[in-house]
Scaffold this motif. Sequence first.
Motif, PDB file in Angstrom:
ATOM      1  N   ARG A 118       1.740   8.063   6.644  1.00 28.19           N
ATOM      2  CA  ARG A 118       0.999   7.197   5.721  1.00 28.19           C
ATOM      3  C   ARG A 118       1.832   5.980   5.337  1.00 28.19           C
ATOM      4  O   ARG A 118       3.039   6.080   5.113  1.00 28.19           O
ATOM      5  N   THR A 148       4.847   6.258   2.931  1.00 24.39           N
ATOM      6  CA  THR A 148       4.724   7.036   1.692  1.00 24.39           C
ATOM      7  C   THR A 148       4.762   8.536   1.968  1.00 24.39           C
ATOM      8  O   THR A 148       4.958   9.320   1.052  1.00 24.39           O
ATOM      9  N   ASP A 151       2.019   2.198   2.944  1.00 25.98           N
ATOM     10  CA  ASP A 151       1.533   1.611   1.697  1.00 25.98           C
ATOM     11  C   ASP A 151       0.644   0.391   1.970  1.00 25.98           C
ATOM     12  O   ASP A 151       0.381   0.028   3.119  1.00 25.98           O
ATOM     13  N   ASN A 152       0.116  -0.204   0.918  1.00 27.11           N
ATOM     14  CA  ASN A 152      -0.703  -1.416   1.000  1.00 27.11           C
ATOM     15  C   ASN A 152      -1.969  -1.238   1.848  1.00 27.11           C
ATOM     16  O   ASN A 152      -2.415  -2.167   2.533  1.00 27.11           O
ATOM     17  N   GLY A 153      -2.525  -0.032   1.842  1.00 26.61           N
ATOM     18  CA  GLY A 153      -3.791   0.196   2.507  1.00 26.61           C
ATOM     19  C   GLY A 153      -3.766   0.136   4.020  1.00 26.61           C
ATOM     20  O   GLY A 153      -4.820   0.105   4.665  1.00 26.61           O
ATOM     21  N   ARG A 154      -2.573   0.138   4.592  1.00 23.46           N
ATOM     22  CA  ARG A 154      -2.509   0.126   6.059  1.00 23.46           C
ATOM     23  C   ARG A 154      -2.977   1.466   6.622  1.00 23.46           C
ATOM     24  O   ARG A 154      -2.830   2.501   5.963  1.00 23.46           O
ATOM     25  N   PRO A 155      -3.529   1.468   7.844  1.00 24.20           N
ATOM     26  CA  PRO A 155      -3.953   2.752   8.427  1.00 24.20           C
ATOM     27  C   PRO A 155      -2.741   3.621   8.764  1.00 24.20           C
ATOM     28  O   PRO A 155      -1.624   3.130   8.910  1.00 24.20           O
ATOM     29  N   ASP A 156      -2.986   4.942   8.878  1.00 23.07           N
ATOM     30  CA  ASP A 156      -1.914   5.863   9.257  1.00 23.07           C
ATOM     31  C   ASP A 156      -1.347   5.508  10.628  1.00 23.07           C
ATOM     32  O   ASP A 156      -2.089   5.170  11.556  1.00 23.07           O
TER      33      ASP A 156
END
Lengths: 377, 377, 377
Positions: B255, B227, B257-262
């Motif tokens: 960054r 993102t 999507d879907n709440g994954r870590p950086d």
Amino acid sequence: GQGLPVFHSGDGTFSFKPRGRIITDVTTTTGSKYDGRNLTTTGMRALRMGLEGTVGTHLFYQFESDFSENAVDVVTAFIGWKNKIAPGLDYDVRVGHLFNDRSFEGSTGSDSTPFAERTVVATAIIPQRAFYGLGIMPRLFWKTGHASLTVTGDRIDGDQSASDNRTVIARAHWNPIKSPRQVLHLGIWGFDEHLQPGKNSLGRNTVIGGRFNGALRLSTGDIIGGTGTTGYGAELGGYSGPLWVMAEAGERHARLDNGRPDFVTQAWSVSGGFFITGDLPPYNPRLGSFGQPKVLRPVFDGGPGAIELTARYENLEFKDIATPAQGWAATLGANWYLNSFVRFQVNAIHWNTENTAGIYTGKDDGETLTARVGVTF
Amino acid sequence: GQGLPVFHSGDGTFSFKPRGRIITDVTTTTGSKYDGRNLTTTGMRALRMGLEGTVGTHLFYQFESDFSENAVDVVTAFIGWKNKIAPGLDYDVRVGHLFNDRSFEGSTGSDSTPFAERTVVATAIIPQRAFYGLGIMPRLFWKTGHASLTVTGDRIDGDQSASDNRTVIARAHWNPIKSPRQVLHLGIWGFDEHLQPGKNSLGRNTVIGGRFNGALRLSTGDIIGGTGTTGYGAELGGYSGPLWVMAEAGERHARLDNGRPDFVTQAWSVSGGFFITGDLPPYNPRLGSFGQPKVLRPVFDGGPGAIELTARYENLEFKDIATPAQGWAATLGANWYLNSFVRFQVNAIHWNTENTAGIYTGKDDGETLTARVGVTF
Amino acid sequence: GQGLPVFHSGDGTFSFKPRGRIITDVTTTTGSKYDGRNLTTTGMRALRMGLEGTVGTHLFYQFESDFSENAVDVVTAFIGWKNKIAPGLDYDVRVGHLFNDRSFEGSTGSDSTPFAERTVVATAIIPQRAFYGLGIMPRLFWKTGHASLTVTGDRIDGDQSASDNRTVIARAHWNPIKSPRQVLHLGIWGFDEHLQPGKNSLGRNTVIGGRFNGALRLSTGDIIGGTGTTGYGAELGGYSGPLWVMAEAGERHARLDNGRPDFVTQAWSVSGGFFITGDLPPYNPRLGSFGQPKVLRPVFDGGPGAIELTARYENLEFKDIATPAQGWAATLGANWYLNSFVRFQVNAIHWNTENTAGIYTGKDDGETLTARVGVTF
């Protein structure tokens, strides 16, 4: 362009000048009912490098390539011969990769168009092989007009595994009024194109509402089995002092095999401009098109440059096919010429499309705002 | 480059200069446990043609295209405006296709890098759109430093069917010490990039151990659903007489999507050089980068040219992803500048990689030897 | 080319000259038993832009790219060093993307070939990597001849994921007779090429009967599993006043894996020309090839230019493979040189092919007529 020096050989036999353009745009669209059309994009309208030269008084040549899509696109590349026939009457013949002489704005270079994109008459009433073809073009020039005939094969490419499509184009313009501050312009043109089997796709995907929104097009979808196209158009306009008007209209018949009716394209437009700084419009009476303006008080000499307000209405229709399309656009714009070859341009466009093919079907409308800065050298 | 004449118009209003680079390399790698990495290859580091010009005292433009991969790659192409604000304080604004102002070596041209490839800080702590973008860059210059801000969309291309990704970059450098033979250089920079859906791949395949071995990379494999990216870095270095040192470090957060870590990238390097011929390092105090050296005794005047010995250590890590990677390289090199714009370069590199994606996984190390000859004009 | 000025720096240290070519063709073929070969096509034989320069008295460089297929094709791009060894004896060494020194017409530039396409000796007795490679070429020149050695990897590209193929080429020519109006030319050359696994295709599709008919070829179909090629040839010819003759012959052995016999190519040709305007043939005694003619009475000075009548017979055979091919062509032509760098060319070719691969198999023959106009600057 006037932005670069001309070099001459010691004995004056030949001359040479580099050529180029940098024209960069940013465009944003709002108001479409489709999110996929409400885009903000950047792009280069033209990014050209090339050169031109003369040998003696008759032979001349030019070669320019465009890199604006980060790929090669050869534009003009020719060798020509020019001569005088009588006082006020001369000709030239050019051989190579030639730009169509067709429609007023269609014959105007990308660095000289009064709006960010040419009128739909120029972009839609066009041979299928588009703006360029490899061939020969004789032109005759007299004091109040010119006429040209063009015969070409395909545009330049590396494919010689099938015979070229063949296109014939003719255009003439006449200035029944031509004085230092008034010109009346009349023009007619037409073309006929023969398509080879296997090279006969007729699908159109024509820009409307500014150049740099790839989703904002009038689209026919795929149309195959074309056997040829015939198109013609007329130009009526001129200027009086700083005010100019130009009306263009044209129609194209694209012939299809198996007894199908012609795919017909109709387009017309009315454009105008007014130089609030009092400069004359950049009309080129030799070619019957727009060129670079003569700026009275350039910014580089401490002046305001030339400032022009512009307006256009244009209308396009694809008809007599399974998936017809129609649309129109109204544009308000301004051009600020810092000098003859540096300019800023803004266009505000209200557009209206009705496609039956592709993903953006049905009635849709919206606004596109585009800004440009360009230098020609 | 200084290798070509500048042409001026008769009235002095405009000037023009062709530009170009020919930089050719040969590279050989040995010692890898993978045969597919022990390659001997040739390549052009840069093969450029272009031009630059000025109109009056404020307007300038430049356009250069690279052909080193036997394809077009437009590099710099802009129109700019420059002016003085006060004694020792000036600015410019450029619009077009712009080279990042980001990291010391990242801001150094391909013809001026002290080693065959830029440090991993410059090649890995980078926007996903890489070194170039189409947009606007204002810069402010004072006696002991400069600052720049860049806002761009995508790099130049022919695709306007989706909105551009958007990148903002800022950099500043300061020379708290600046005397004829001593300079202390401090620099900071950062960027933030917003990625559009559909244009959100974050996979990296970063060169380590010399430029022209396509199998010698730190690779993450495919990573989609990005993102945006945010990166920042710092520069600390300078020179005293013929000796220079430069340390760079940076970190990038990509960054997902879907709440994954950086997805985090960390890189640092320490480089240095010494001119055994006594020349000063080619530090450009206006831009805070390396440029072309002032060679005291050029070969073309019968001198030895400038000879520089160089060394660098660099370290790169891709982490917080399913397939992390890390590696480092140590380089010893020599540069022989025949004059300010002709040079030979050799680099001997010991490299060490540990990939978990791709076909060259696990711990691997080896040596790469590369030789270069280049001319800038 | 001589068609552009050379620019010098104020202190005389460096010089610079733009370079380019525009060569445009139209071709029509009749008489083939296959409709797919009876084509009429247009094409650009060459469309080049580039530059050359010198720094001091020893260093020189050149860079030229061809755009004739509407794509980039880097041709010559090198940095060189030249020096005198003794009176009448000098050398140069060039590093970069180099044109083969191989065969008389193979060593002649596309703007100087006496016919529209080079002899089959030049187009078929050739390394698999074709006319260009990235590497190094030292050349030695004496009063009556020259010798060269070339070592290259692949041609310029963006692929460094596998090791380069390696080619060594040598050529020498000698003029046992060399007077103002008579020259005897002897030449020999050879090459050896090593192919890497995965880069070992040996299929040939060689033009016969003019350049711009893509269906008119001698074709072997696909041949994979090559391990290398070795080729050699000889040249015998010269001129006496306005009459010249040149005979060339060569043979190539392409080695195949798995114990298969060598794929052998044999080619020979005899060419000649006569300047009815009395000009001397454009023989370049330094390089042992054709260059630009010295036109006695150029059109631009009111003269007739130089007019040359030409004839050639050439014969080519691909053998010792599953799908052999053979063919020959006889050409009558005329060249009209307006001055040293502008020319018209027409060729009438009777050709005869016998392919066993592809879609145009069996005995076939026909006629091709081709016309060209070209300018070199």
